[in-house]
Design a protein around this motif. Structure first.
Motif, short mmCIF file in Angstrom:
data_model
loop_
_atom_site.label_atom_id
_atom_site.label_comp_id
_atom_site.label_asym_id
_atom_site.label_seq_id
_atom_site.Cartn_x
_atom_site.Cartn_y
_atom_site.Cartn_z
N ALA A 204 -0.54 -0.34 -12.79
CA ALA A 204 -0.29 0.85 -11.97
C ALA A 204 -1.37 0.98 -10.90
CB ALA A 204 -0.27 2.09 -12.86
N THR A 205 -0.98 1.60 -9.79
CA THR A 205 -1.87 1.83 -8.64
C THR A 205 -2.72 0.59 -8.37
OG1 THR A 205 -3.54 2.91 -10.06
CG2 THR A 205 -1.92 4.33 -8.99
N ASN A 206 -2.01 -0.50 -8.18
CA ASN A 206 -2.62 -1.82 -8.10
C ASN A 206 -2.65 -2.36 -6.68
OD1 ASN A 206 -3.87 -3.73 -9.73
ND2 ASN A 206 -2.04 -5.01 -9.88
N ALA A 207 -2.28 -1.55 -5.71
CA ALA A 207 -2.12 -2.05 -4.35
C ALA A 207 -3.38 -2.68 -3.80
CB ALA A 207 -1.66 -0.92 -3.43
N LYS A 208 -4.53 -2.06 -4.02
CA LYS A 208 -5.76 -2.60 -3.45
C LYS A 208 -6.08 -3.98 -4.04
CE LYS A 208 -10.58 -1.56 -2.35
NZ LYS A 208 -11.02 -2.95 -2.59
N ALA A 209 -5.88 -4.13 -5.33
CA ALA A 209 -6.16 -5.43 -5.95
C ALA A 209 -5.26 -6.51 -5.37
CB ALA A 209 -5.97 -5.33 -7.47
N VAL A 210 -3.99 -6.17 -5.13
CA VAL A 210 -3.05 -7.15 -4.59
C VAL A 210 -3.38 -7.47 -3.13
CG1 VAL A 210 -0.63 -7.65 -4.07
CG2 VAL A 210 -1.23 -6.49 -6.19
N THR A 211 -3.64 -6.45 -2.33
CA THR A 211 -3.96 -6.71 -0.92
C THR A 211 -5.28 -7.45 -0.77
OG1 THR A 211 -4.90 -4.48 -0.69
CG2 THR A 211 -2.60 -4.76 -0.07
N ASP A 212 -6.23 -7.18 -1.65
CA ASP A 212 -7.48 -7.94 -1.62
C ASP A 212 -7.23 -9.41 -1.94
OD1 ASP A 212 -8.93 -5.69 -0.98
OD2 ASP A 212 -9.77 -5.39 -2.99
N ALA A 213 -6.34 -9.67 -2.89
CA ALA A 213 -6.01 -11.05 -3.23
C ALA A 213 -5.28 -11.74 -2.07
CB ALA A 213 -5.14 -11.09 -4.49
N ILE A 214 -4.42 -11.01 -1.40
CA ILE A 214 -3.72 -11.57 -0.24
C ILE A 214 -4.72 -11.94 0.85
CG2 ILE A 214 -2.13 -11.00 1.65
CD1 ILE A 214 -0.49 -9.40 -0.38
N ASN A 215 -5.72 -11.11 1.03
CA ASN A 215 -6.73 -11.36 2.08
C ASN A 215 -7.46 -12.68 1.89
OD1 ASN A 215 -6.26 -9.04 3.59
ND2 ASN A 215 -7.75 -7.81 2.44
N VAL A 216 -7.66 -13.09 0.65
CA VAL A 216 -8.42 -14.32 0.41
C VAL A 216 -7.51 -15.52 0.15
CG1 VAL A 216 -10.39 -13.03 -0.49
CG2 VAL A 216 -8.62 -13.83 -2.08
N THR B 286 0.83 -1.21 0.00
CA THR B 286 0.00 0.00 0.00
C THR B 286 0.86 1.25 0.00
OG1 THR B 286 -1.79 -1.15 1.14
CG2 THR B 286 -1.80 1.25 1.24
N ALA B 287 1.93 1.24 0.80
CA ALA B 287 2.78 2.43 0.93
C ALA B 287 3.56 2.72 -0.35
CB ALA B 287 3.74 2.26 2.10
N THR B 288 3.82 1.70 -1.17
CA THR B 288 4.63 1.89 -2.38
C THR B 288 3.79 1.87 -3.66
OG1 THR B 288 5.08 -0.50 -2.45
CG2 THR B 288 6.68 0.89 -1.31
N ASP B 289 2.51 2.07 -3.52
CA ASP B 289 1.60 1.97 -4.66
C ASP B 289 1.95 2.95 -5.78
OD1 ASP B 289 -0.59 0.90 -6.02
OD2 ASP B 289 -2.00 2.36 -5.19
N ALA B 290 2.48 4.11 -5.43
CA ALA B 290 2.77 5.13 -6.44
C ALA B 290 4.07 4.86 -7.20
CB ALA B 290 2.84 6.51 -5.79
N SER B 291 4.99 4.11 -6.61
CA SER B 291 6.30 3.92 -7.23
C SER B 291 6.53 2.52 -7.78
CB SER B 291 7.41 4.24 -6.22
OG SER B 291 7.30 3.40 -5.07
#
Length: 389
Positions: A165-177, A129-134
């Motif tokens: 790009a700006t894919n953090a939410k999709a990745v963290t959602d996948a990690i959650n499941v 989440t913190a590195t979503d921009a870079s």
């Protein structure tokens, strides 16, 4: 006394295009003639001034005005053409290859009952989440499914989350499941699948990396197969080496890894991947990123994401003098320490292509940039007749 009184009018011409301009002065109109324009240095002059009003005998002609001329190249002034800016580092693609084998449910040591999975998940989500921009994140987990170990279906070409790009939410959602319920550890085949996917991103010019997060040595070689760590170890090392050869370096994170055989295998994979921590020069230190708790895992991930996004700098505009390293300077820190040009890409800066679209810094200089932060870098352009300082 002259027939016409001389008068001087100081004109300031604002340059556009070309190299950075300097102040210019125009002379007064003489007998109604157009005012002339001159520039300090030897750069090109601005456009011709308009004709002044006709003067009568004995009277002073009206001074000509400057035209909207374009500034020329460098003059003799050492500051001519020096265009200085702080570059923005290029984004990088990072594919997380996450081990979800059942052993991740074990505690990292005897002092806690918390599982390794419970350490990994919140830390991964925080850093992503913190590195979503870079960083452009993607994810592949392994082994797939909940069947027997080392079967054909335990690694497929499926990618949990495509890199974007700006894919953090999709990745963290996948990690959650994602659950730590897989059987076997087919590390080599997971790396091979990652290479196949990254190789398909032909329209994506970003540099691409793999981050392998695992809690131990592999147990499957060339699935479908039986479990055999002795065969799986060299198979995984070769897969990581082939990934590096294909242009995809691999960072290896060992989650609470303390067995000698695990450490040896992860060291070999880290060496093959080409991305080892700075402290690995100590012969007793692991060559991979060792993470025994949330703090050390967070530190490892932050170090990795800092490295992949801070030494490649796209150039928004092409240098005025292309393919000439004497006309571009790369500097580090408030004292503007000049980074040497190194066309061999070992320890210095080099253009990444013949079109001069980006500059990349290598070796010890890259390490210093990573320590100081990409914001400490400055780039200067020179002119045809002026080298950068």
């Amino acid at each position: 006394m002259n027939k016409f009184d001389a008068s001087v009018l100081l004109l300031v011409v604002v340059l556009s295009g070309g190299c950075a301009g300097t102040k210019m002065s125009g002379t007064a109109g003489n007998g109604g003639q157009a005012g002339a324009v001159s520039m300090v240095g030897s750069g090109g002059a601005g456009g011709a001034g308009t004709t002044g009003s006709a003067g009568t005998t004995g009277s002073t002609g009206t001074a000509g005005s400057t035209g909207p001329g374009t500034g020329g190249g460098g003059g003799t002034d050492r500051t001519c053409g020096i265009y200085q800016f702080n570059p923005t580092p290029k984004n990088a693609d990072l594919l997380l290859v996450l081990d979800r084998s059942a052993s991740m449910e074990d505690p990292p040591n005897a002092s806690t009952t918390a599982s390794k999975w419970s350490i990994v998940i919140p830390t991964l989500k925080s850093v992503i989440t913190a590195t979503d921009a870079s960083v452009l994140w993607g994810m592949k987990s392994f082994p797939e499914g909940s069947g027997s170990a080392c079967v054909a279906g335990s690694v497929t070409t499926a990618i949990d989350v495509q890199i974007a790009a700006t894919n953090a939410k999709a990745v963290t959602d996948a990690i959650n499941v994602t659950t730590d319920a897989g059987n076997g550890t087919p590390t080599g085949d997971a790396i091979n699948a990652a290479v196949t996917y990254l190789s398909s991103l032909t329209a994506d010019p970003n540099p691409k990396y793999i981050v392998l997060a695992t809690d131990g040595e592999p147990s499957c070689a060339a699935i479908p197969s039986g479990e055999s760590t002795s065969a799986a170890r060299p198979y995984a090392v070769t897969a990581v080496m082939n990934a590096k050869t294909a242009g995809f370096p691999t960072f290896v994170i060992g989650i609470a890894t303390d067995k000698a055989s695990d450490t040896s295998t992860l060291n070999m994979m880290a060496d093959a991947g080409g991305e080892v921590p700075a402290g690995s020069t100590n012969p007793l230190a692991p060559h991979f990123y060792l993470a025994n708790d949330m703090g050390t895992l967070s530190s490892a991930l932050n170090s990795i994401t800092g490295q992949i996004s801070s030494c490649l700098f796209p150039l928004a505009t092409r240098p005025p003098v292309p393919n000439d390293p004497t006309k571009l300077g790369v500097y580090l820190g408030p004292d503007l320490n000049k980074i040497p040009n190194d066309p061999n890409m070992i320890n210095g800066w080099a253009y990444t292509d013949t079109n001069d679209t980006a500059v990349e810094v290598f070796g010890a200089w890259c390490t210093m940039i990573q320590t100081a932060g990409a914001g400490a870098v400055q780039i200067k352009y020179g002119c045809a007749s002026i080298d950068v300082p």
